[in-house]
Design a protein around this motif. Structure first.
Motif, PDB file in Angstrom:
ATOM      1  N   LEU A   1      50.458  40.584  33.901  1.00  7.86           N
ATOM      2  CA  LEU A   1      49.859  41.038  35.151  1.00  7.86           C
ATOM      3  C   LEU A   1      50.144  40.047  36.269  1.00  7.86           C
TER       4      LEU A   1
ATOM      5  N   THR B   1      40.018  45.617  32.959  1.00  8.40           N
ATOM      6  CA  THR B   1      40.389  47.017  32.708  1.00  8.40           C
ATOM      7  C   THR B   1      41.731  47.100  31.986  1.00  8.40           C
ATOM      8  N   ALA B   2      42.679  46.249  32.376  1.00  5.96           N
ATOM      9  CA  ALA B   2      43.984  46.241  31.704  1.00  5.96           C
ATOM     10  C   ALA B   2      43.848  45.807  30.250  1.00  5.96           C
TER      11      ALA B   2
ATOM     12  N   PRO C   1      46.108  39.656  39.127  1.00  4.80           N
ATOM     13  CA  PRO C   1      45.143  40.758  39.071  1.00  4.80           C
ATOM     14  C   PRO C   1      43.776  40.336  39.596  1.00  4.80           C
ATOM     15  N   SER C   2      43.039  41.289  40.134  1.00  7.21           N
ATOM     16  CA  SER C   2      41.641  41.053  40.463  1.00  7.21           C
ATOM     17  C   SER C   2      40.860  40.967  39.152  1.00  7.21           C
TER      18      SER C   2
ATOM     19  N   GLY D   1      35.445  45.855  31.369  1.00  4.72           N
ATOM     20  CA  GLY D   1      36.409  46.935  31.553  1.00  4.72           C
ATOM     21  C   GLY D   1      36.370  47.861  30.355  1.00  4.72           C
TER      22      GLY D   1
ATOM     23  N   SER E   1      35.635  49.926  35.368  1.00  6.08           N
ATOM     24  CA  SER E   1      34.992  48.628  35.134  1.00  6.08           C
ATOM     25  C   SER E   1      33.619  48.618  35.772  1.00  6.08           C
TER      26      SER E   1
ATOM     27  N   THR F   1      39.867  55.124  32.732  1.00  4.13           N
ATOM     28  CA  THR F   1      39.554  53.698  32.723  1.00  4.13           C
ATOM     29  C   THR F   1      38.613  53.366  33.875  1.00  4.13           C
TER      30      THR F   1
ATOM     31  N   ALA G   1      38.405  42.778  38.133  1.00  2.00           N
ATOM     32  CA  ALA G   1      38.223  44.131  37.610  1.00  2.00           C
ATOM     33  C   ALA G   1      39.513  44.664  37.001  1.00  2.00           C
ATOM     34  N   GLU G   2      40.642  44.390  37.654  1.00  2.00           N
ATOM     35  CA  GLU G   2      41.931  44.844  37.121  1.00  2.00           C
ATOM     36  C   GLU G   2      42.248  44.159  35.797  1.00  2.00           C
TER      37      GLU G   2
END
Length: 205
Positions: free
Chosen positions: A39, A49-50, A42-43, A112, A130, A128, A45-46
Motif C-alpha cells: 500500500l 480495511t485492506a 494508506p490512511s 476494518g 471500517s 468492505t 482506515a484504508e
C-alpha cells in the motif's frame, strides 16, 4: 448459509456467539506486513480495511469447495495513538512502551471489516468498511501495569489492551461501538451483510 469467521481471535468469536451466530472459524494466515507493504501511504482506515479484505480473500479461497452458500468475514484492528498506528505488541517490552504512550491519553481504535458472499460455490458479492472508536485510557500504577503485562493478555491484542478482559480495568471510557473495540463491530458487520444481500437475522442460530 454458513457464517465463516476468518480470524483466530477468541474475542471476536465470543462477540458473535453472544449475538446469536455460531460461526465456522478458518484462520487466514495472511502476512499482514507484506500486505501493508503493497500500500502507498494508506490512511488508517484504508490500512485496516485492506488487511481485512486480504484475510477474507484468503479464507474465501479455502472455503469455496466446502461451503456452497456462505459469508466469509475478515477483520483487522489497530490503534492510532500519538499519530502512530500500532497492532499487537508481541512482547512485554513493546507492550510496556505502548502503555507509556497511552496512559492518561486517548487513542482511536480502528477496525476494518470485509464480507465476501458465496452462492452455490461461487463468489457473489464483496463489501468492505471500517469503524473508528475513541478510547480513553486510565493511568495504571507501576504495580498494576506489571501485573497486567504478566497476564500475557496485552501481548496478542491490537493496542496492547482489551475492553472485555483484564484491560477493561484500565479503560475509563469509549466513544463509539464497544463491539468494535473487542474486535468485530456488530453494527458494521450487519451493514456489510446487507450490502451483499444477507439479513443478519437469517444467520441467527
Amino acid at each position: 448459509m454458513r457464517f465463516v469467521l476468518g480470524s483466530a481471535s477468541p474475542a471476536r468469536l465470543g462477540v458473535l456467539r453472544a449475538a446469536g451466530i455460531d460461526p465456522s472459524v478458518v484462520v487466514s494466515g495472511v502476512d499482514e506486513d507484506a500486505v501493508a507493504a503493497t500500500l502507498t501511504d494508506p490512511s488508517p482506515a484504508e490500512l485496516v480495511t485492506a488487511l481485512a479484505a486480504a484475510k477474507a480473500e484468503a479464507v474465501t479461497r479455502e472455503v469455496l469447495a466446502t461451503h456452497g452458500d456462505a459469508v466469509v468475514v475478515g477483520c483487522d484492528s489497530m490503534l492510532s495513538i500519538g499519530g502512530a498506528m500500532v497492532g499487537k505488541p508481541g512482547s512485554p517490552e513493546v507492550a510496556r512502551e505502548r502503555w507509556a504512550a497511552m496512559a492518561g491519553r486517548t487513542g482511536e481504535l480502528l477496525t476494518g471489516h470485509a464480507v465476501v458472499r458465496l452462492t452455490d460455490g461461487r463468489r457473489d458479492g464483496l463489501a468492505t468498511g471500517s469503524h473508528a472508536t475513541t478510547v480513553r485510557f486510565a493511568e495504571p500504577s507501576p504495580d498494576e501495569l506489571d501485573a497486567y503485562l504478566a497476564t500475557g493478555e496485552p501481548l496478542g491484542v491490537a493496542g496492547a489492551f482489551t475492553l472485555d478482559g483484564f484491560g477493561g480495568w484500565f479503560v475509563e471510557g469509549i466513544d463509539g461501538d464497544p463491539s468494535s473495540v473487542i474486535g468485530i463491530s456488530l453494527p458494521l458487520t450487519r451493514k456489510l451483510l446487507a450490502e451483499v444481500g444477507v439479513s443478519v437475522i437469517d444467520l441467527w442460530r
